[in-house]
Design a protein around this motif. Structure first.
Motif, PDB file in Angstrom:
ATOM      1  N   GLY A 130       0.860  -1.303   0.022  1.00  0.00           N
ATOM      2  CA  GLY A 130       0.083   0.003  -0.078  1.00  0.00           C
ATOM      3  C   GLY A 130       0.510   1.250  -0.062  1.00  0.00           C
ATOM      4  O   GLY A 130       0.476   2.407  -0.916  1.00  0.00           O
ATOM      5  N   PRO A 131       1.805   1.300   0.790  1.00  0.00           N
ATOM      6  CA  PRO A 131       2.522   2.747   0.961  1.00  0.00           C
ATOM      7  C   PRO A 131       3.117   3.093  -0.420  1.00  0.00           C
ATOM      8  O   PRO A 131       3.483   4.151  -0.617  1.00  0.00           O
ATOM      9  N   ARG A 132       3.651   2.032  -1.239  1.00  0.00           N
ATOM     10  CA  ARG A 132       4.262   2.246  -2.455  1.00  0.00           C
ATOM     11  C   ARG A 132       3.420   2.205  -3.695  1.00  0.00           C
ATOM     12  O   ARG A 132       3.711   2.065  -4.793  1.00  0.00           O
ATOM     13  N   ASP A 133       2.200   1.820  -3.363  1.00  0.00           N
ATOM     14  CA  ASP A 133       0.961   1.787  -4.258  1.00  0.00           C
ATOM     15  C   ASP A 133       1.154   0.805  -5.452  1.00  0.00           C
ATOM     16  O   ASP A 133       0.960   1.345  -6.574  1.00  0.00           O
ATOM     17  N   ALA A 360      13.770   5.962  11.613  1.00  0.00           N
ATOM     18  CA  ALA A 360      13.543   6.719  10.633  1.00  0.00           C
ATOM     19  C   ALA A 360      12.380   7.200  10.112  1.00  0.00           C
ATOM     20  O   ALA A 360      12.122   7.868   8.964  1.00  0.00           O
ATOM     21  N   GLY A 361      11.439   6.804  10.838  1.00  0.00           N
ATOM     22  CA  GLY A 361      10.057   7.281  10.771  1.00  0.00           C
ATOM     23  C   GLY A 361       9.187   6.392   9.632  1.00  0.00           C
ATOM     24  O   GLY A 361       8.360   6.670   8.936  1.00  0.00           O
ATOM     25  N   LEU A 362       9.814   5.156   9.344  1.00  0.00           N
ATOM     26  CA  LEU A 362       9.463   4.206   8.226  1.00  0.00           C
ATOM     27  C   LEU A 362       8.897   3.008   8.849  1.00  0.00           C
ATOM     28  O   LEU A 362       8.193   2.312   8.127  1.00  0.00           O
ATOM     29  N   SER A 363       8.311   2.853   9.974  1.00  0.00           N
ATOM     30  CA  SER A 363       7.756   1.600  10.772  1.00  0.00           C
ATOM     31  C   SER A 363       6.307   1.485  10.086  1.00  0.00           C
ATOM     32  O   SER A 363       5.837   0.267   9.878  1.00  0.00           O
ATOM     33  N   ASP A 364       5.779   2.426   9.838  1.00  0.00           N
ATOM     34  CA  ASP A 364       4.377   2.231   9.277  1.00  0.00           C
ATOM     35  C   ASP A 364       4.212   2.010   7.873  1.00  0.00           C
ATOM     36  O   ASP A 364       3.325   1.452   7.277  1.00  0.00           O
ATOM     37  N   ASP A 365       5.343   2.202   7.305  1.00  0.00           N
ATOM     38  CA  ASP A 365       5.522   2.175   5.567  1.00  0.00           C
ATOM     39  C   ASP A 365       6.028   0.747   5.088  1.00  0.00           C
ATOM     40  O   ASP A 365       5.860   0.294   4.036  1.00  0.00           O
ATOM     41  N   VAL A 366       6.288   0.006   6.265  1.00  0.00           N
ATOM     42  CA  VAL A 366       6.819  -1.652   6.080  1.00  0.00           C
ATOM     43  C   VAL A 366       5.848  -2.582   6.767  1.00  0.00           C
ATOM     44  O   VAL A 366       5.779  -2.273   7.895  1.00  0.00           O
ATOM     45  N   THR A 367       5.579  -3.573   6.048  1.00  0.00           N
ATOM     46  CA  THR A 367       4.937  -4.739   6.700  1.00  0.00           C
ATOM     47  C   THR A 367       6.145  -5.702   7.306  1.00  0.00           C
ATOM     48  O   THR A 367       7.029  -6.229   6.546  1.00  0.00           O
ATOM     49  N   PHE A 368       6.083  -5.917   8.654  1.00  0.00           N
ATOM     50  CA  PHE A 368       7.116  -6.669   9.399  1.00  0.00           C
ATOM     51  C   PHE A 368       6.776  -7.951   9.710  1.00  0.00           C
ATOM     52  O   PHE A 368       5.648  -8.282  10.297  1.00  0.00           O
ATOM     53  N   TRP A 369       7.383  -8.848   8.869  1.00  0.00           N
ATOM     54  CA  TRP A 369       7.253 -10.321   8.909  1.00  0.00           C
ATOM     55  C   TRP A 369       8.156 -11.086   9.736  1.00  0.00           C
ATOM     56  O   TRP A 369       9.142 -10.432  10.040  1.00  0.00           O
ATOM     57  N   GLY A 370       7.822 -12.254  10.403  1.00  0.00           N
ATOM     58  CA  GLY A 370       8.839 -12.748  11.172  1.00  0.00           C
ATOM     59  C   GLY A 370       8.590 -14.320  11.393  1.00  0.00           C
ATOM     60  O   GLY A 370       7.381 -14.789  11.130  1.00  0.00           O
ATOM     61  N   ALA A 371       9.676 -15.051  11.778  1.00  0.00           N
ATOM     62  CA  ALA A 371       9.626 -16.405  11.910  1.00  0.00           C
ATOM     63  C   ALA A 371      10.751 -16.717  12.984  1.00  0.00           C
ATOM     64  O   ALA A 371      11.737 -16.203  12.997  1.00  0.00           O
ATOM     65  N   GLY A 372      10.699 -18.118  13.524  1.00  0.00           N
ATOM     66  CA  GLY A 372      11.450 -18.858  14.589  1.00  0.00           C
ATOM     67  C   GLY A 372      10.855 -19.049  15.783  1.00  0.00           C
ATOM     68  O   GLY A 372      10.948 -18.111  16.761  1.00  0.00           O
ATOM     69  N   LYS A 373      10.035 -20.054  15.825  1.00  0.00           N
ATOM     70  CA  LYS A 373       9.192 -20.606  16.787  1.00  0.00           C
ATOM     71  C   LYS A 373       8.308 -19.590  17.111  1.00  0.00           C
ATOM     72  O   LYS A 373       7.759 -19.362  18.404  1.00  0.00           O
ATOM     73  N   LEU A 374       7.735 -18.665  16.335  1.00  0.00           N
ATOM     74  CA  LEU A 374       6.599 -17.914  16.667  1.00  0.00           C
ATOM     75  C   LEU A 374       5.591 -18.401  16.516  1.00  0.00           C
ATOM     76  O   LEU A 374       4.345 -17.616  16.736  1.00  0.00           O
ATOM     77  N   GLY A 375       5.237 -19.822  16.210  1.00  0.00           N
ATOM     78  CA  GLY A 375       3.838 -20.419  16.075  1.00  0.00           C
ATOM     79  C   GLY A 375       3.405 -20.662  17.521  1.00  0.00           C
ATOM     80  O   GLY A 375       2.337 -21.584  17.560  1.00  0.00           O
ATOM     81  N   ILE A 376       4.100 -20.428  18.618  1.00  0.00           N
ATOM     82  CA  ILE A 376       3.744 -20.520  20.010  1.00  0.00           C
ATOM     83  C   ILE A 376       3.238 -19.326  20.549  1.00  0.00           C
ATOM     84  O   ILE A 376       3.826 -18.368  20.390  1.00  0.00           O
ATOM     85  N   PRO A 377       2.088 -19.492  21.103  1.00  0.00           N
ATOM     86  CA  PRO A 377       1.337 -18.221  21.201  1.00  0.00           C
ATOM     87  C   PRO A 377       1.999 -17.100  22.184  1.00  0.00           C
ATOM     88  O   PRO A 377       2.209 -16.169  21.837  1.00  0.00           O
TER      89      PRO A 377
END
Length: 516
Positions: A130-133, A360-377
């Protein structure tokens, strides 16, 4: 009398084995203790299973404890995944144990019925691209998605089950770097990963070919493109598929030689620095219309400083998402030193990258994805509080379709048919029934995340902040998540506009779920 031939044959076989043991010079134990010494190697072979089911405590085994595996298994079958008689975690002594700070009074009340909220989708708080349309920007329908696991590392039945499970759960499946196979075309939407070997989008010489990529995405439900720089299990090394797993089918899909170890290059040839990487990403986005991001484990921070500086200087030029893979991740083969010591664990790696974008004020312009045992609540909640938007589940998804943590992924002898190309072993994995279990696991994880979010007083886990979770050292001290990882006030939070949007998306779903 009829047993005499059998006994004689057995004695002869034992005598022959003993003779071999005494005369061979490879194994000292067998040479010194013929026959009996063989038991040592047999016990060593089944050691992981013995420790898993007999020796270790509920919260001791790695990489996933018995409690964690039991939760995944029960969730995948929609069985009772509650635990009785209180926690058996060593909370009195563990350092860095996360504590979620529930609120006594809040706008959103957590429904205590066990199966409430299972059908509620958890959409991403951000529009991908979205941010870069981007021409094909979209809001992912689920914050929980299936991680990159290649056809090759996993068998065809397993890939099919995960793809069908993703379709049922309304989430995305990442192909991994092994190209897009027929098993990825079972109805689920796809994130296509471009690895250093460019499988699925390379020319005869092995170089990247944009025309092949365009043909591929035109004929498949690909929603985004991920450029893999490195991965948690073997950062800086490139993917490795043992020759035992390189079947004729895989060789054809990847364009490699059958039966020969397939080692991907450690670095890309289509670009050689941050500036050319951004050119590469923008070219792919322009040619395909799809959101484009990068996946990486975190080691040296210089590349992230450069990426943030380039994107801050030109807000219209950049990656749409950043997928951080923790060094504790990994679903396939890797040298031990890489598995154990190369790349930061997820929480350190991600927080360091996120802080650079936030500053840098960019955190809302990027979707942050992650992995590494994150499937545990509990791990997922900490990740969301640190600023993560989307989670990829790899080994947890494997557990949901039958994996028993036998840790034979690199041998092609996976006993449950998940991480093998052996046709006989794969036949035990039914894609249809296992797809349902994958779906059940994902929706159960989403349900638990919703319930804890409501206990904190927010409608969506993306709105959990570093102030909502403390890290305690036994029963002695506590420190907020933000203090531990050096966050400034406001970091880890969604911007006001994004928070308003996701609240509006969740409210009708939660109202309907709690009325039913």
């Amino acid at each position: 009398m009829k047993w005499k031939p059998v006994l004689a044959a057995g004695a002869a076989a034992m005598g022959a084995a003993a003779a071999i043991d005494v005369t061979q010079k490879t194994h000292a134990i067998r040479r010194n203790f013929p026959l009996v010494g063989r038991a040592r190697y047999w016990l060593e072979t089944i050691g992981p299973e013995l420790r898993q089911y007999i020796v270790t405590s509920n919260d001791e085994e790695r990489p996933f404890s018995r409690d964690q595996r039991s939760w995944v298994y029960a969730s995948s079958k929609l069985e009772n995944n509650y635990f009785g008689f209180g926690t058996d975690n060593d909370v009195e002594n563990v350092v860095g144990y996360p504590i979620v700070k529930h609120r006594t009074f809040a706008q959103f009340d957590a429904d205590t019925r066990r199966h409430t909220d299972e059908e509620v989708l958890l959409p991403s708080a951000k529009v991908l691209g979205g941010p870069r349309d981007r021409a094909k920007k979209f809001r992912p329908a689920s914050v929980i998605n299936v991680s990159g696991m290649s056809f090759g590392s996993l068998g065809g039945n397993a890939i099919s089950a995960l793809n069908k499970g993703a379709q049922l759960a309304g989430c995305l499946q990442n192909t991994g770097e092994g190209a897009l196979s027929s098993y990825h075309r079972q109805g689920g939407d796809i994130v296509f990963q471009i690895g250093t070997a460019y499988f699925g989008c390379r020319d005869r010489a092995g170089a990247f070919d944009i025309e092949r990529l365009k043909d591929l995405v035109a004929g498949a439900p690909v929603r985004a493109i991920e450029i893999k720089l490195s991965q948690g299990a073997k950062p800086g090394l490139g993917g490795m598929l043992p020759g035992a797993k390189v079947t004729p089918e895989i060789a054809e899909i990847r364009g490699i030689e059958e039966g020969v170890d397939c080692a991907s290059p450690s670095r890309h040839t289509a670009f050689n620095d941050v500036d050319s990487m951004l050119d590469f990403a923008e070219m792919i986005a322009a040619e395909t219309g799809l959101p484009v991001g990068v996946k990486s484990a975190v080691g040296d921070f210089e590349v992230w400083d450069q990426l943030v500086a380039k994107m801050a200087a030109d807000r219209g030029r950049g990656v749409d998402f950043v997928n951080i893979d923790g060094g504790e991740g990994g679903t396939g083969a890797a040298p031990l030193v890489f598995s154990d010591t190369v790349a930061y664990p997820f929480r350190i790696g991600f927080s360091e990258v996120y802080k650079r974008f936030a500053a840098a004020g960019l955190s809302d312009d990027v979707t942050f994805w992650g992995a590494g045992k994150l499937g545990i609540p509990e791990n997922a909640l900490v990740a969301f509080a640190l600023g993560l938007d989307m989670i990829n589940v790899g080994r947890e998804a494997m557990l949901s379709i039958g994996c028993i943590q036998a840790q034979k992924c690199h041998t092609d002898h996976c006993p449950t048919g998940v991480a093998t190309q052996n046709a006989w072993l794969q036949r035990g994995l039914d894609p249809e029934s296992k797809a349902v279990r994958c779906h059940n696991y994902i929706k159960s994880l989403r349900r638990d995340l919703i319930k804890v979010s409501e206990a904190i007083g927010v409608p969506h886990p993306g709105m959990i902040t570093v102030e909502d979770i403390d890290l305690v050292s036994g029963t002695r001290t506590r420190q907020s998540l933000g203090e531990q990882y050096g966050y400034q006030p406001g970091w880890g939070r969604l911007g006001p506009a994004l928070a308003e949007q996701v609240s509006a998306l969740m409210s009708p779903q939660l109202d309907e779920s709690h009325r039913s």
